[in-house]
Write an enzyme that holds these catalytic residues in place. Structure first.
Site, mmCIF file in Angstrom:
data_model
loop_
_atom_site.group_PDB
_atom_site.id
_atom_site.type_symbol
_atom_site.label_atom_id
_atom_site.label_comp_id
_atom_site.label_asym_id
_atom_site.label_seq_id
_atom_site.Cartn_x
_atom_site.Cartn_y
_atom_site.Cartn_z
ATOM 1 N N PHE A 119 1.061 -1.002 0.243
ATOM 2 C CA PHE A 119 -0.036 -0.341 -0.077
ATOM 3 C C PHE A 119 0.558 0.906 -0.517
ATOM 4 O O PHE A 119 1.285 1.872 1.257
ATOM 5 C CB PHE A 119 -0.692 -0.003 1.155
ATOM 6 C CG PHE A 119 -1.836 0.998 1.799
ATOM 7 C CD1 PHE A 119 -3.538 0.812 0.599
ATOM 8 C CD2 PHE A 119 -1.811 2.132 2.255
ATOM 9 C CE1 PHE A 119 -3.971 1.341 1.072
ATOM 10 C CE2 PHE A 119 -2.748 2.656 2.833
ATOM 11 C CZ PHE A 119 -4.122 2.817 1.412
ATOM 12 N N ALA A 120 1.230 1.737 -1.411
ATOM 13 C CA ALA A 120 1.600 2.492 -1.370
ATOM 14 C C ALA A 120 1.744 4.857 -1.336
ATOM 15 O O ALA A 120 1.454 5.234 -2.356
ATOM 16 C CB ALA A 120 2.366 2.932 -2.840
ATOM 17 N N THR A 122 2.158 6.988 1.522
ATOM 18 C CA THR A 122 2.992 7.994 2.220
ATOM 19 C C THR A 122 4.248 8.373 1.432
ATOM 20 O O THR A 122 5.130 7.884 0.868
ATOM 21 C CB THR A 122 3.789 7.758 3.416
ATOM 22 O OG1 THR A 122 2.647 7.054 4.073
ATOM 23 C CG2 THR A 122 4.028 8.298 4.000
ATOM 24 N N ILE A 153 7.355 2.681 2.957
ATOM 25 C CA ILE A 153 6.428 1.757 2.134
ATOM 26 C C ILE A 153 6.482 0.714 2.606
ATOM 27 O O ILE A 153 7.438 -0.296 2.430
ATOM 28 C CB ILE A 153 5.893 1.942 -0.277
ATOM 29 C CG1 ILE A 153 6.046 3.499 0.432
ATOM 30 C CG2 ILE A 153 5.485 1.299 0.574
ATOM 31 C CD1 ILE A 153 4.455 4.398 0.814
ATOM 32 N N GLN A 272 1.274 -6.591 46.062
ATOM 33 C CA GLN A 272 0.154 -5.389 46.128
ATOM 34 C C GLN A 272 0.377 -4.833 45.268
ATOM 35 O O GLN A 272 -0.569 -4.851 44.029
ATOM 36 C CB GLN A 272 0.227 -4.775 47.070
ATOM 37 C CG GLN A 272 -1.682 -4.039 47.020
ATOM 38 C CD GLN A 272 -2.232 -3.824 48.378
ATOM 39 O OE1 GLN A 272 -1.835 -2.161 48.435
ATOM 40 N NE2 GLN A 272 -3.551 -3.743 48.717
ATOM 41 N N GLU A 359 -0.471 3.676 9.564
ATOM 42 C CA GLU A 359 -2.283 3.663 9.143
ATOM 43 C C GLU A 359 -3.012 4.725 10.078
ATOM 44 O O GLU A 359 -3.565 4.685 10.102
ATOM 45 C CB GLU A 359 -3.000 2.775 9.130
ATOM 46 C CG GLU A 359 -2.747 1.570 8.323
ATOM 47 C CD GLU A 359 -2.919 0.303 8.321
ATOM 48 O OE1 GLU A 359 -4.100 0.024 8.783
ATOM 49 O OE2 GLU A 359 -2.840 -0.594 8.698
#
Length: 380
Positions: A119-120, A122, A153, A272, A359
């Site tokens: 997915f290119a 940027t 990418i 604790q 993303e």
């Protein structure tokens, strides 16, 4: 088990994924380059099929199924999960908006693991701001010529097929961007890998007059931003699912550690402060999981589609930020051992950082949520 009630079919799917993914080979090859053997193994085992809906292409993807797939594999191998997810992100725009010929050419090969997708979007000066994209696509008869660069990418420069977003109308902002399917072997397309903190394949691409035909256009000319957003609305909740799976793996390891580690003659869990920190991390993890599942279910149901960008952004934002905090807390409870190269938590600690950036960084997700709630005219 989450308080969200999974159906019997969903529980069976999770069981099947866990069983099949448990036998995946360890990641091999060179760090920062595509591991084709691992991708082929994902295909041979039928796991890449889960990126898309049941049945044969062009069946649509199911967001909840995708989230269950990514969450489950993430608990076993972040390398396998990343390889699988990048196949889906790079190829889904083709399935969603490509011609039948493009779908037939590429989607079966992606599902089998024979073709690597990317997915290119940027660029050096443009990430989520599509209006700033500079990669040019100019008409030349019935074809297009692409000139410019892409940066950060995933799977570059080794992918076989790229979904590329390029400017087709100058000075038109996001409305002047078109999506193209560009073969990795195209004349004029080159690139280089980048050395990153986490050894996942990420690189730079150079388009030196790359020529593609009219059939390479995904969707409509100048409407590529819509192609990108439809893809991201689907995949953003599943990034949250990846984060949830990583955080679950870290928490599981930490529960074992605090029960077994002896400090001052008693288990570490007897303190604790430790017990309360584990409780807080588990609560935050459950909240993240529920937000992811809710966003995915709403996507699949088609409920209030105008609200989906907000739901997807909330799921991605909260789950990735929570996973960073949870894994950091788990490292703290393990002490120095968790920082040693090769320790499972050391690997998770490096891998989780990128989820808050890719993303759409966390700041971008907050802007999406605010615009959806308040109105675009009130936000920038």
């Amino acid at each position: 088990m989450s308080g969200f009630r999974l159906s019997g079919e969903q529980r069976e799917y999770v069981r099947w994924v866990r069983e099949v993914a448990g036998g995946l080979p360890s990641a091999g090859g060179r760090p920062g380059r595509v591991d084709r053997a691992l991708i082929r193994s994902l295909g041979e085992r039928g796991l890449l099929r889960g990126l898309f809906g049941p049945g044969e292409p062009p069946a649509d993807a199911a967001a909840m199924r995708l989230c269950l797939l990514r969450e489950t594999i993430a608990q076993l191998s972040t390398d396998a999960e990343t390889a699988l997810a990048l196949q889906g992100l790079g190829s889904y725009p083709i399935l969603q908006s490509g011609s039948p010929e493009l779908v037939r050419r590429w989607i079966p090969a992606v599902i089998s693991g024979e073709a690597v997708a990317a997915f290119a979007l940027t660029e050096a000066g443009a990430g989520s701001d599509a209006a700033a994209l500079q990669l040019r696509a100019e008409r030349d008869g019935d074809a297009w010529v692409l000139t410019g660069e892409k940066l950060w990418i995933s799977n570059a420069p080794d992918a076989d097929i790229y979904t590329v977003f390029a400017r087709t109308t100058p000075d038109a902002g996001a409305r002047g961007v078109t999506a193209f399917a560009v073969a990795g072997a195209s004349a004029g397309l080159s690139g280089e890998p980048l050395d990153m903190l986490s050894p996942h394949p990420i690189g730079r691409l150079v388009f030196d007059g790359v020529r593609v035909g009219a059939e390479a256009v995904l969707g409509e000319v100048d409407r590529g931003f819509a192609v990108a957003m439809r893809t991201l609305d689907l995949f953003r909740p599943s990034v949250g699912a990846f984060a949830v799976g990583m955080a679950q793996a870290a928490l599981d390891a930490t529960l074992t550690h605090v029960r077994e580690r002896q400090v001052y003659g008693a288990p570490l869990a007897a303190q604790q402060a430790v017990a309360h920190r584990v409780a807080d991390m588990a609560t935050e993890l459950e909240a993240a999981r529920l937000l992811v599942y809710t966003a995915a279910t709403a996507y699949d149901d088609g409920a209030e589609p105008d609200q989906q960008p907000r739901r997807s952004a909330m799921a991605k934002l909260y789950a990735t930020e929570a996973a960073q905090r949870i894994i950091d807390g788990c490292v703290q409870l393990h002490g120095a051992a968790a920082l040693r190269r090769g320790h499972p938590l050391e690997h998770l600690y490096r891998d989780v950082r990128a989820l808050r950036i890719y993303e759409g960084a966390s700041e971008v997700q907050r802007s999406i949520i605010a615009r959806n709630l308040i109105g675009r005219e009130y936000t920038r």
